[in-house]
Design an enzyme around this catalytic site. Structure first.
Site, PDB file in Angstrom:
ATOM      1  N   CYS A 131       0.813  -1.221   0.000  1.00 42.35           N
ATOM      2  CA  CYS A 131       0.000   0.000   0.000  1.00 42.35           C
ATOM      3  C   CYS A 131       0.849   1.276   0.000  1.00 42.35           C
ATOM      4  O   CYS A 131       0.583   2.217  -0.757  1.00 42.35           O
ATOM      5  CB  CYS A 131      -0.939   0.005   1.196  1.00 42.35           C
ATOM      6  N   HIS A 239      -2.860   6.294   4.383  1.00 43.32           N
ATOM      7  CA  HIS A 239      -1.462   6.454   4.757  1.00 43.32           C
ATOM      8  C   HIS A 239      -0.984   7.830   4.277  1.00 43.32           C
ATOM      9  O   HIS A 239      -1.316   8.257   3.163  1.00 43.32           O
ATOM     10  CB  HIS A 239      -0.582   5.395   4.084  1.00 43.32           C
TER      11      HIS A 239
HETATM   12  O1  L14 Z   1       0.701  -5.721   1.939  1.00 44.74           O
HETATM   13  O2  L14 Z   1      -0.215  -2.157   7.623  1.00 44.74           O
HETATM   14  O3  L14 Z   1       2.723  -6.038   2.549  1.00 44.74           O
HETATM   15  O4  L14 Z   1       0.257  -3.854   8.855  1.00 44.74           O
HETATM   16  C1  L14 Z   1       1.709  -5.791   5.294  1.00 44.74           C
HETATM   17  C2  L14 Z   1       1.594  -4.904   6.542  1.00 44.74           C
HETATM   18  C3  L14 Z   1       0.010  -4.361   4.150  1.00 44.74           C
HETATM   19  C4  L14 Z   1      -0.075  -3.476   5.353  1.00 44.74           C
HETATM   20  C5  L14 Z   1       1.586  -5.657   2.802  1.00 44.74           C
HETATM   21  C6  L14 Z   1       0.114  -3.342   7.768  1.00 44.74           C
HETATM   22  C7  L14 Z   1       1.286  -5.046   4.109  1.00 44.74           C
HETATM   23  C8  L14 Z   1       0.327  -4.185   6.561  1.00 44.74           C
END
Ligand code: L14
Length: 332
Positions: A131, A239
């Site tokens: 993301c 974010h």
């Molecule tokens: O898609 O915010 O690699 O804890 C793994 C951690 C998505 C967000 C990914 C989080 C992420 C996630």
């Protein structure tokens, strides 16, 4: 492919899974059949989509015995490692939201505004980037093309929805004085945690290394120097990122701003005199990437600072995957 594909949504009961469905519905995505799949724990529940009720089936080795053309996966890395190849072998094209396949040389890693040409190279699996990476790529691509990029410093302020429903619960309960600490090792209400995903031997978190490695892969340029600090903040959705960029070539600030404003998927919100800059709450529920605080970094030769905000569940996950699926329809 026939123009109405059979679709599967894997992880349909999760936060991103539910948003896949919302985005498919909003964009009027064409389909013949729709299958909703989830782990045994969530199978059996019912979901209404476009006025029809669907039973969520358990994901098994046999789920793709039936003809599925496109499978949108958001069911975690382990599930994707096991089931994406099964789906692909049975003829589906998987668009996977986990981190399992992103750095695999045989798997395109795609942001449709940035490197849509990679989609056609798939061998059955296409990865949706992290993301935080997605929104950064949308903002950096026009600058990369025009000026070249020498170095990037990412500092992120990431919402709890990235951790799914349990992250949201941790913040909502924490704000009421009830720290659950189910999603994070420390209370998130009233805190900033410089810790997203697991720590690696080099001292970085996996989230930080994802941003670094995925930037290289998506821009197709390993020479860019990239570093990152990723931080969880007590925000529900979207974010925010401070992105410090050193360009290869000199630039005029007004030209750079105009380039960003004209780029696909970007909305420039940058009027400090009116207190206008991108905000997480304003970006929530939207599909665009919002860019502001565009200003010269006087400390280096060709430096610029950006503040980049996007809904991590929509453009950072579901919307990006559905945009990839839309492009797939055009080429299959
Ligand atoms: O898609 O915010 O690699 O804890 C793994 C951690 C998505 C967000 C990914 C989080 C992420 C996630």
């Amino acid at each position: 492919m026939k123009n109405k594909p059979n679709l599967a949504v894997v992880g349909a009961t999760g936060l991103v899974g539910g948003t896949f469905l919302k985005v498919l519905e909003e964009r009027n995505f064409p389909y013949e059949r729709l299958y909703l799949m989830a782990s045994a724990k969530s199978a059996g529940s019912k979901i209404v989509f476009r006025g029809n009720e669907y039973l969520v089936e358990e994901l098994t080795e046999h789920s793709f015995d039936k003809p599925v053309d496109i499978a949108l996966f958001s069911a975690g890395g382990g599930t994707s490692e096991k089931f994406s190849p099964i789906a692909a072998k049975n003829g589906a094209v998987v668009v996977d939201n986990s981190s399992a396949w992103r750095m695999d040389a045989n798997v395109p890693l795609v942001v449709p505004e940035v490197n849509p040409g990679e989609i056609a190279k798939h061998k059955g699996i296409i990865a949706n980037p992290n993301c935080s990476t997605i929104q950064a790529m949308v903002a950096l691509k026009p600058l990369y093309d025009r000026y070249g990029i020498k170095r990037v410093v990412y500092s992120t302020y990431q919402s709890v929805s990235g951790t799914g429903l349990k992250g949201i619960r941790d913040l909502e309960e924490g704000l009421k004085g009830n720290d659950l600490n189910i999603a994070y090792p420390h209370p998130i209400a009233g805190n900033c945690l410089p810790h997203i995903d697991v720590f690696l031997d080099n001292g970085y978190t996996k989230e930080e290394m994802k941003m670094i490695n995925e930037t290289h892969k998506i821009l197709g340029d390993d020479k860019i120097a990239v570093t990152a600090t990723t931080v969880r903040v007590p925000v529900l959705y979207s974010h925010s990122e401070s992105i410090n960029v050193e360009l290869e070539k000199p630039f005029e600030l007004e030209e750079l701003r105009a380039l960003l404003a004209a780029a696909p998927g970007i909305v420039v919100v940058d009027d400090p005199a009116k207190n206008e800059y991108p905000l997480a709450r304003a970006a929530a529920g939207r599909d665009e990437v919002f860019v502001g605080r565009i200003r010269r970094d006087f400390s280096v030769e060709n430096g610029v600072n950006l503040w980049v905000v996007a809904d991590n569940i929509r453009k950072g996950a579901a919307t990006n995957a559905v945009q990839i699926a839309e492009k797939l329809l055009e080429i299959l």
